[in-house]
Design a protein around this motif. Structure first.
Motif, PDB file in Angstrom:
ATOM      1  N   VAL A  57       0.835  -1.199   0.000  1.00  0.00           N
ATOM      2  CA  VAL A  57       0.000   0.000   0.000  1.00  0.00           C
ATOM      3  C   VAL A  57       0.872   1.252   0.000  1.00  0.00           C
ATOM      4  O   VAL A  57       0.614   2.210  -0.741  1.00  0.00           O
ATOM      5  CB  VAL A  57      -0.953  -0.001   1.208  1.00  0.00           C
ATOM      6  N   SER A  58       1.930   1.247   0.816  1.00  0.00           N
ATOM      7  CA  SER A  58       2.839   2.392   0.875  1.00  0.00           C
ATOM      8  C   SER A  58       3.519   2.627  -0.468  1.00  0.00           C
ATOM      9  O   SER A  58       3.668   3.771  -0.917  1.00  0.00           O
ATOM     10  CB  SER A  58       3.901   2.173   1.961  1.00  0.00           C
ATOM     11  N   ILE A  59       3.932   1.546  -1.122  1.00  0.00           N
ATOM     12  CA  ILE A  59       4.573   1.661  -2.434  1.00  0.00           C
ATOM     13  C   ILE A  59       3.596   2.223  -3.459  1.00  0.00           C
ATOM     14  O   ILE A  59       3.932   3.111  -4.254  1.00  0.00           O
ATOM     15  CB  ILE A  59       5.122   0.293  -2.893  1.00  0.00           C
ATOM     16  N   LEU A  60       2.362   1.720  -3.435  1.00  0.00           N
ATOM     17  CA  LEU A  60       1.347   2.201  -4.364  1.00  0.00           C
ATOM     18  C   LEU A  60       1.087   3.692  -4.165  1.00  0.00           C
ATOM     19  O   LEU A  60       1.020   4.467  -5.135  1.00  0.00           O
ATOM     20  CB  LEU A  60       0.061   1.407  -4.178  1.00  0.00           C
ATOM     21  N   LEU A  61       0.943   4.114  -2.920  1.00  0.00           N
ATOM     22  CA  LEU A  61       0.697   5.525  -2.631  1.00  0.00           C
ATOM     23  C   LEU A  61       1.873   6.395  -3.058  1.00  0.00           C
ATOM     24  O   LEU A  61       1.691   7.454  -3.660  1.00  0.00           O
ATOM     25  CB  LEU A  61       0.408   5.713  -1.139  1.00  0.00           C
ATOM     26  N   PHE A  62       3.098   5.944  -2.744  1.00  0.00           N
ATOM     27  CA  PHE A  62       4.279   6.736  -3.121  1.00  0.00           C
ATOM     28  C   PHE A  62       4.422   6.844  -4.632  1.00  0.00           C
ATOM     29  O   PHE A  62       4.672   7.933  -5.168  1.00  0.00           O
ATOM     30  CB  PHE A  62       5.552   6.119  -2.536  1.00  0.00           C
ATOM     31  N   CYS A  63       4.267   5.717  -5.334  1.00  0.00           N
ATOM     32  CA  CYS A  63       4.436   5.736  -6.789  1.00  0.00           C
ATOM     33  C   CYS A  63       3.400   6.638  -7.458  1.00  0.00           C
ATOM     34  O   CYS A  63       3.724   7.403  -8.369  1.00  0.00           O
ATOM     35  CB  CYS A  63       4.343   4.321  -7.344  1.00  0.00           C
TER      36      CYS A  63
END
Length: 427
Positions: free
Chosen positions: A10-16
């Motif tokens: 989820v963190s990766i998706l939000l950052f990207c």
């Protein structure tokens, strides 16, 4: 999947998603940020220079409608990764132009390429994120426009003062390529680890789409929300694009300083989206929130009409209030509303329609404000924006009653039916 790994995805998706759209904003707002210097360098008329941004907004808005319809048919990971290098190439190409006549066609291509982004981002976020995570996502994505604008104006002011305006386009191209690489590998990791789940089996992350008995409230709402979006784009990007010229001409400031002083606008705008979400906790009607923020902008514009020639700090402060209100409205319209409507249709499509409307307003502002400033001066410009803001404020406050009585019960009714096990999950 373990909770820690799920949170990582989820963190990766939000950052990207954040990095992609922030970089895209730098790669589109750098022209507006550098327009004062470009006008001086090329000797272009203000309406001709504004037409370059209008070409971008036209392609972006039209492309949003197309991509809103088609985004569910293509792979968002590949689509976003593919268009970012195109946008980077357009930014590099701008540095070779000697006149704004050529620039407008390059920026047209840039607008078409970037039109793929927003609906694709909203679609993949709605697909993978839970309701709780989407709430965080709305706030986070609101900072992309503000952050991108801040970086674009900061880089432009620095390069105009230190060397040449062309370097801001080189810097944007580097950011766009970095965002493309981060997106491709980051979303690949998310799809690999979350792809089998996608929350279909949990009622907290997806909501059922059930055909409503009548879609009239939805269609009526989209028409009005699109109208509010046109006005929002006109005011928001009209101010961002043309206030540096107003400051320079009114107070006789250096070009680089007139650009640098505009950094106040995106900095203060940063709080607009947060204010909108805070108000939503007490007043859960997005249209009413838009009306109240239009009212705040109208008061600031009325004061600006009377006082903008008196003091540069006061002038920038008043336009910053307008920019802050517009940021809150924009975040509400293009982020919060599509997520609210995802129970009755594809959120990517709604995001595309509403964002297209916003950029339709931006397209009109880029050219018309330059034309009005040449023919009626900056008094005429502020008056036009003030009248538009006042009219939309009244309309949105009236329509908020319909939204509360007809649209919100429709949305919450479908959510209740989903939680009771009625219907299949679309995603």
């Amino acid at each position: 999947m373990g909770k820690s790994k799920s949170r990582k995805c989820v963190s990766i998706l939000l950052f990207c998603g954040w990095f992609v759209y922030a970089a895209a904003n730098v790669g589109r707002m750098n022209y507006s940020a550098s327009m004062v210097a470009i006008i001086e360098s090329t000797g272009a008329q203000k309406d001709a220079a504004g037409l370059v941004a209008s070409f971008f907004f036209f392609a972006y808005g039209a492309g949003q409608l197309v991509n809103g319809l088609l985004c569910k048919r293509y792979d968002s990971q590949i689509a976003v990764f593919s268009v970012l290098p195109v946008s980077a190439a357009c930014n590099v190409a701008m540095t070779f132009c000697q006149t704004v006549d050529i620039m407008k066609y390059i920026w047209l291509v840039n607008g078409a390429a970037q039109s793929v982004l927003w609906s694709s981002l909203i679609r993949i976020q709605a697909e993978y994120l839970s309701d709780k995570e989407i709430s965080k996502c709305i706030v986070l994505m609101s900072t992309t426009s503000v952050g991108g604008t801040f970086v674009a104006y900061g880089l432009s002011a620095f390069f105009v003062a230190a060397c040449d305006w062309r370097y801001v386009f080189y810097a944007a191209s580097v950011l766009l390529i970095a965002a493309a690489i981060s997106w491709f590998f980051g979303i690949g990791y998310v799809k690999k680890n979350l792809g089998a789940e996608k929350f279909e089996k949990t009622d907290e992350a997806g909501v059922a789409q059930i055909s409503p008995p009548s879609k009239r409230p939805l269609y009526v709402s989209l028409v009005f929300v699109a109208a509010f979006g046109i006005a929002n784009g006109f005011v928001k990007d009209g101010i961002t694009t043309w206030v540096p010229n107003l400051i320079k001409e009114t107070f006789g400031l250096k070009t680089s300083f007139s650009i640098a002083i505009m950094l106040v606008l995106p900095f203060i705008s940063f709080f607009g989206a947060f204010a909108a979400r805070l108000i939503h906790r007490k007043l859960p009607n997005d249209i009413t929130i838009c009306g109240l923020l239009y009212a705040v902008a109208g008061v600031a514009l009325a004061l600006a009409l009377l006082l903008y020639t008196k003091n540069v700090v006061l002038t920038v402060g008043l336009f910053s209030i307008v920019a802050c209100a517009m940021a809150g409205i924009n975040n509400t319209l293009v982020s919060a509303v599509p997520f609210v409507l995802r129970t009755v249709g594809p959120s990517g499509l709604y995001a595309g329609i509403i964002d297209a409307a916003c950029y339709g307003g931006s397209m009109l502002a880029s050219y018309l404000i330059g034309f009005v400033s040449d023919s009626a001066g900056w008094d005429g410009v502020i008056l036009v924006i003030l009248v538009l803001t006042a009219a939309v404020c009244a309309l949105s406050l009236l329509f908020a009653v319909y939204w509360k009585r007809r649209m919100l019960p429709l949305v919450t009714g479908f959510r209740a039916r989903y939680e009771a096990g009625d219907g299949a999950v679309l995603r």
